[in-house]
Scaffold this active site. Structure first.
Site, short mmCIF file in Angstrom:
data_model
loop_
_atom_site.label_atom_id
_atom_site.label_comp_id
_atom_site.label_asym_id
_atom_site.label_seq_id
_atom_site.Cartn_x
_atom_site.Cartn_y
_atom_site.Cartn_z
N GLU A 181 -6.43 -8.04 -1.24
CA GLU A 181 -7.19 -7.77 0.17
C GLU A 181 -8.60 -7.42 -0.28
O GLU A 181 -8.78 -6.41 -0.64
CB GLU A 181 -6.52 -6.45 0.86
CG GLU A 181 -4.93 -6.73 1.47
CD GLU A 181 -4.55 -5.65 2.48
OE1 GLU A 181 -5.47 -4.88 2.98
OE2 GLU A 181 -3.59 -5.84 2.76
N GLU A 200 0.93 -1.23 0.21
CA GLU A 200 -0.06 -0.06 -0.09
C GLU A 200 0.95 1.40 0.07
O GLU A 200 0.79 2.13 0.92
CB GLU A 200 -0.98 -0.07 1.18
CG GLU A 200 -1.91 -1.11 1.09
CD GLU A 200 -2.89 -1.45 2.16
OE1 GLU A 200 -4.14 -1.46 2.07
OE2 GLU A 200 -2.41 -0.94 3.40
#
Length: 985
Positions: free
Chosen positions: A256, A195
């Protein structure tokens, strides 16, 4: 102490949603495998290929560091039984290199053993190697010793950081590389970074930092597909990041797919009228949506959250990382688990279609007018999906007259001309749960609602079968129509030459108790238990372990094992069990943590500094530390001890006398949260000793942050510590305004020019509030300073990170170059006005605003303590017969454990009546309390219990003693477990 010196924000679901608007959570590309790996694992724009076969990836996150090693197999097997073929795991840097150069990949930390077990169980692995992880883990995975490296800036092309990363990767990556799929292991993909907002997700050929990570990975032998940061993160990823057949070069995948959140525990609701609610139906529908719209796989984050064992929680969590997942913290199975099995097993059954398909919505849009229809078509057949998006059941009539009753919020998968093997082709107007190859027999499991009709057809040559089948076109087509009934499944057999096909028809409810297991390269179907654990067939001998919930009577039918035989083997269902009484502990032995507070204690070998060093400066990674300082007073008497900050909890002694516990202590004089501690003390003439025992609740995970970390989320004693005959004035600076300039010509100059810019329009209570912005660049702050009648005024800034200019009434006070640090700025009386305005122009990173506590003071301290010692760890608890110590205490006791036959009772240690601390069972640290989620007590893993005497230790930071009845059973997570044996005929 609950103050924060930085990062004064809490990431919630709502904040995360806001951040997702700014962060590149989607990715369309991956780096392809190197030639050495390409035959074992590859991909194209249409899907994944493993050993040359189209393969759907159904994956779930499990972090081996959050599960005791002796339970790895149990949790992985539960994932496999859910239809998952892949496990995704983080590697936490600080878990493996707590101290610089000391690497631990053994025992509970044995990543290689974990990956070997994944392979042994016939599963694949995606490994997220960092160096940054996030994951609600201590400091996001950064070792504490990184803070002590001058010039280090994380997640940038910074030589100091990269040298540390390279050293870690040189030890880590060979372990992963040796276990890649083309080398006989489980690893099919590797994710670098996580991320990361300063670069592209997936593939980024321009970011020097990311390219360094990729080069290091290749140098260390990583040859499987690799990508940066992640792929398509969301709680409904296909809806947010739709698949694009026309432009993508890599498979659509989500690393995710968020199933609930780390703030929850236990079961999710089935459905909710709130459209933003995260429910079982929400995630079930989100999964089917991936299948129906051209996805090629997904990873649920999390599938089993586990426990923050030891001292690895961040500042937002404690021991439990349950995450409200499919598999609970203690291994219990929730309704979400059973719901998500259906799309997972359907995807594997028809992966040859879904991994090589085109959008066929237009071709099948007229299939029914009752609900929306989507379709994926490939050379291997077509998968059709019906979507009842309403909260109530709905009758659906198909174009061929077939009828289905769709449950509320149900997504249904049908097939047309689906090639099951080289013999049979299947078309179905009924829901298909699974297609199971069983040698020369193929089993198709169809399901529906009781009373609903199941209709399907087969194509093959020379078909023959029982009377339930209707044969057409010279026996090249056979159709079946059957009514779904409660109870045992109905079996229908058809054959083509020596190949058989069996259709099992059952209710939707019975699919929750239908399990597919493999043994000796053969597949078996077990129907009946709540869960099927270990399963083995040795010749004709069958052994299996089955589970049932505690206190729930099982359905009074035998368990059926369906093998290649056309008749099932029936085995006895286990009987329901009740939990015994929970054990009680012996009397607790008390060990006060006070030895280091004694004036005569020898601290000569401790870490020394002029100002108090932050915890970890001595390279000790513990969440506990002792500080000691020596100071000289010219005369005895009462003085005010003023400390800048103690993070997060502290206990103070002067000359061996205990003073106070925390910011919420009634003895605390300065009750405003934005002020230092101030407490009266009695000093003696001559040498005096100050001792402080500090603990912290975990470091922030530093989500989306890049840059220096030496002053971020500092723990321990922070800032100046002084003694004065009178209490110095301390006035918090509050009621800030902030604004973003509309434009500027040069950002590097902008920070120097902005203090006279347009009006600030947004309000903050104080300097540590977080502006509601993801703006990267200059942010302008203004505040009117409180009145202070003095000539020697000083502005104290706990610290400020970022290039900034500070000005008073338009006169520049200080330019900060970005390194931060505590600032004490004298305010010139000539510049001061009755109404004075402070302005700060700060160039900042997005999402993180970083100014320490700001207050006004005046006067010169009589004594500034400048002789400090630091020693990480609890120190030396000593057993005592007295109970008169007002301090942190370690308590020890024992209890007898008598394992019950055919039971897995889940034992917790209730922390009601305690303050905060840690618990150990037989030497294993099971984490921090109190929990931050709604569950009573800490989970004591059953693998760490032993028959007979068990040792318990409780470290309570306020010295509160546990009771003898603190051990409790968690009934909802406990289960009956029994081994069954049988003989195949």
């Amino acid at each position: 102490m609950n103050r924060r010196n930085i990062l004064h924000f809490t990431i919630s679901v709502f904040v995360l949603l806001a951040l997702s608007l700014a962060l590149p959570l989607a990715a369309e590309e991956m780096y392809p495998p190197l030639p050495a790996a390409a035959k074992a694992i590859n991909f194209d724009s249409r899907g994944f290929l493993i050993h040359g076969e189209r393969t759907w990836l159904t994956s779930g996150s499990l972090h081996y560091a959050r599960v005791p090693r002796n339970l790895w197999r149990d949790r992985l097997l539960r994932m496999k039984r859910a239809g998952l073929n892949t496990v995704q795991t983080y590697v936490f840097w600080n878990y493996h290199e707590e101290r610089e150069g000391e690497f631990n990949f053994t025992g509970e930390h044995d990543l290689g053993a974990f990956l070997d077990l994944v392979h042994e169980m016939g599963m694949y692995a995606t490994v997220r190697v960092g160096p940054y992880d996030c994951a609600e883990w201590e400091a996001g995975g950064y070792p504490v010793w990184l803070r002590n490296k001058p010039g280090l800036k994380v997640r940038l092309n910074n030589p100091v950081f990269l040298k540390a990363v390279d050293s870690f990767f040189d030890h880590l990556l060979p372990i992963v590389a040796a276990r890649q799929i083309h080398r006989g292991g489980a690893v099919i993909m590797v994710q670098l970074e996580n991320e990361y907002y300063l670069g592209k997700w997936g593939v980024d050929d321009s970011n020097l930092y990311l390219q360094h990570l990729l080069k290091t990975a290749r140098t260390n032998g990583i040859e499987v597909p690799t990508f940066f940061s992640g792929q398509n993160h969301d709680g409904n990823p296909m809806a947010k990041f739709p698949e694009n057949d026309a432009t993508r070069k890599s498979p659509w995948y989500s690393t995710e797919f968020w199933t609930s959140w780390y703030t929850g525990y236990g079961e999710l609701n089935l459905r909710d009228n709130n459209p933003w609610a995260r429910t079982i139906d929400y995630f079930d529908r989100g999964t089917w949506r991936i299948l129906a719209n051209g996805g090629n796989g997904y990873n649920y984050y999390m599938f089993h959250g586990g426990t923050n064992l030891g001292m690895w929680n961040d500042d937002q969590s404690a021991a439990s990382y349950d995450f409200q997942t499919e598999i609970g913290e203690a291994g219990d199975l929730r309704q979400l688990y059973y719901s998500l099995r259906r799309p997972a097993i359907f995807a594997h059954s028809f992966q040859s279609i879904l991994e090589d398909s085109d959008n066929a919505n237009a071709e099948y849009k007229s299939l029914t007018a009752d609900v929306p229809v989507t379709a994926r078509k490939s050379p291997a057949g077509t998968a059709i999906f019906l979507d009842n998006a309403t909260h109530y059941p709905k009758d659906v009539t198909l174009a061929d007259g077939a009828k289905l009753l769709l449950d509320a919020d149900e997504f249904v998968g049908l097939v047309r001309d689906a090639r099951l093997n080289n013999i049979f082709t299947l078309s179905s107007d009924a829901r298909i749960f699974a297609v199971v190859p069983q040698g020369k027999l193929t089993t198709v499991i169809a399901y529906g609602m009781p009373g609903e009709n199941v209709a399907l057809s087969l194509q093959a040559s020379a078909l023959t079968g029982d009377s339930a089948w209707k044969f057409e076109k010279q026996n090249s087509r056979a159709t079946l129509s059957a009514t779904v009934k409660d109870g045992d499944p109905q079996s229908f057999i058809v054959s083509s030459g020596d190949q058989l096909l069996r259709v099992l028809v059952m209710t939707k409810a019975l699919t929750d108790e239908t399990w597919i297991a493999d043994s000796g390269n053969k597949n078996y179907i077990v129907i009946g238990p709540h869960y099927l654990g270990e399963f083995q067939v040795d010749g004709s001998q069958v052994r299996m372990t089955v589970e049932e919930p505690i206190g729930v009577d099982p359905i009074p039918t035998p368990i059926a094992l369906w093998s290649e035989s056309t008749k099932p083997l029936l085995m006895k269902e286990p009987t329901a069990k009740d939990l015994p009484d929970a054990p009680t502990t012996d009397e607790w032995v008390t060990l006060p943590i006070i030895a280091e507070a004694a004036p005569e204690f020898d601290d000569s070998k401790w870490f020394k500094s002029v100002v108090p060093a932050q915890m970890g400066a001595d390279n000790d990674p513990s969440v506990f530390a002792w500080y000691r300082a020596h100071f000289y007073a010219t005369e005895a008497g009462r003085m005010w001890l003023q400390l800048g900050e103690v993070s997060d909890h502290g206990q103070i002694w002067v000359n061996g006398k205990r003073l106070l516990t925390s910011t919420n202590d009634s003895k605390l004089i300065a009750t405003n949260e934005d002020l230092p501690w101030a407490v009266p003390v009695e000093v003696k003439a001559g040498d005096n000793v100050l001792a402080i025992f500090v603990s912290h609740k975990g470091r922030n995970k530093l989500f989306s942050y890049s840059g220096p970390i030496s002053i971020l989320d500092r723990k321990g004693v922070i800032g100046p510590t002084t003694l004065n005959p009178t209490l110095l004035p301390l006035i918090p600076v509050e009621n800030w305004k902030w604004d973003i300039p509309k434009k500027w010509d040069d950002q590097s100059k902008g920070a120097k020019e902005l203090w006279n810019s347009a009006n600030s329009q947004y309000s903050l209570k104080n300097d540590r509030d977080q502006p509601d912005t993801t703006h990267e660049g200059v942010v302008h702050y203004r505040v009117t300073l409180p009145k202070l009648d003095a000539t020697d005024r000083v502005l104290h800034i706990g610290y400020l990170y970022g290039h900034a200019v500070i000005a008073l009434n338009g006169h520049e006070l200080k330019t900060v170059d970005g390194t931060g640090g505590t600032l004490d700025l004298p305010l010139d009386a000539a510049v001061w006005k009755d109404t004075s305005e402070l302005t700060v122009a700060l160039e900042k990173n997005p999402d993180i605003q970083m100014m320490g506590r700001i207050y006004l003071t005046a006067g010169t301290p009589q004594i500034t303590i400048s002789d400090w010692r630091l020693h990480g760890g609890v120190g030396t608890p000593k057993e005592t017969a007295t109970d008169e110590y007002d301090s942190a205490r370690l308590f020890r006791s024992h209890f007898e454990w008598k394992p019950a036959a055919e039971l897995t009772p889940i034992l917790r240690f209730s922390t009601k009546g305690l303050s905060r601390g840690f618990i150990w069972i037989n030497g294993h640290n099971v984490g921090r309390y109190p929990q931050t989620i709604p569950v009573d007590g800490l989970y004591l893993p059953e693998c760490w219990l032993k028959p007979g005497k068990n040792d318990l230790e409780v470290l309570d930071e306020s010295g509160l003693q546990p009771g003898n009845d603190a051990l409790i059973f968690e009934q909802v997570a406990s289960r009956a477990s029994v081994e069954l044996k049988g003989v195949l005929k």
